[in-house]
Design a protein around this motif. Structure first.
Motif: not given
Length: 302
Positions: A70-71, A74-75, A79, A81-82, A84, A109, A230
């Motif tokens: 998921w990183r 996220d980048r 996006v 905010s993520v 999980t 988050t 997301v």
């Protein structure tokens, strides 16, 4: 003038019972009309008001793939905010139905930079505290467990998590047992009660951080995977770009991505229909009271 006042005193003395009943009828009719109009107005704007203050998720991304990175998502530039969450069906709360447990958050988050909730009582959990949880209003109403009450969370062992079932007597889970204190009653677009549900409880992400093998599962376990909410900078308009970027990152075209604004728009249409029905009820009540109570008032005034 004195004659009129004297007449009113005599008339009121003889008719006070009927006047009280008439006043109650006017109050009941007026209250029905005002309540129906107010309910229609508040109901029609409820979802938009909630959406405006909660940083709602734009999409749910469901790769259902163990070890998904998921990183990289996220980048992505679109996006914001993520959040999980572990797809875990094994954990349970003692004495509570299985469907009250929301999927455990796998990062910190949630309820902060995404789905930041309206808090009815208490506060949002501290993501560093393993012993805190929040609940929805229907959970409090159905189970009589509100702020300050505690619930017992039963986690599986790593082996039970891998097998998808408990190994204790009667299939009971035998992993870590935690006592969680309810610190808040919250609502956001995603963490909301649906009609007929038992409400929901959401544990702190510290649980997954402390016991990853019991919440997320061991690496390579084909029954353990993490999906995500997301939030996108461009809102619903950025979802097509998200689909393309995730397909490019993963080489997969089959990842399910839910368009949450579209789902909420469908819900808003249902809410608008209910609001129109309430307005129609208010109009019908007003007309009925106008003919029934109005005639009585007119005869009395005459």
């Amino acid at each position: 003038m004195n004659a009129i006042v004297t007449w009113l005193r005599v008339d009121l003395r003889s008719r006070w019972r009927s006047l009280v009943i008439l006043g109650l009828l006017v109050a009941f009719a007026g209250g029905t009309v005002i309540a129906a109009v107010a309910g229609a107005r508040r109901g029609d704007t409820a979802l938009r008001r909630l959406d405006a203050v909660t940083l709602p998720a734009t999409a749910v991304v469901l790769p259902n793939q163990p070890g998904f990175d998921w990183r990289r998502v996220d980048r992505l530039p679109e996006v914001a905010s993520v959040s999980t969450f572990s797809v875990d069906y094994t954990l349970s709360y003692r004495g509570l139905p299985g469907d009250v447990s929301a999927f455990p958050p796998a990062n910190d988050t949630v309820l902060r930079s995404i789905e930041k909730p309206v808090v009815f009582q208490g506060r949002v959990f501290d993501p560093r505290r393993i012993d805190e949880a929040v609940v929805t209003p229907m959970f409090v109403a159905d189970h009589h467990l509100g702020v300050g009450k505690t619930v017992v969370l039963q986690l599986p062992t790593a082996r039970e998590m891998a097998n998808g079932q408990g190994s204790g007597p009667g299939g009971a889970l035998t992993g870590p047992r935690l006592r969680l204190r309810i610190v808040g009653v919250i609502r956001s677009p995603w963490f909301s009660d649906s009609p007929g549900s038992d409400g929901g409880i959401l544990m702190s992400p510290a649980v997954a951080a402390r016991y990853p093998l019991s919440v997320i599962g061991a690496p390579g376990n084909q029954l353990s995977f993490v999906n995500a909410l997301v939030r996108l900078h461009g809102g619903e308009a950025a979802i097509p770009r998200l689909r393309r970027d995730i397909a490019r990152l993963t080489g997969r075209q089959d990842i399910d991505i839910w368009d949450l604004p579209q789902q909420y728009a469908d819900a808003q249409r249902q809410i608008a229909f209910e609001a129109r029905c309430l307005v129609a009820l208010a109009a019908a009540a007003f007309l009925a009271s106008l003919f029934l109570v109005g005639q009585t008032l007119a005869r009395f005034a005459a």
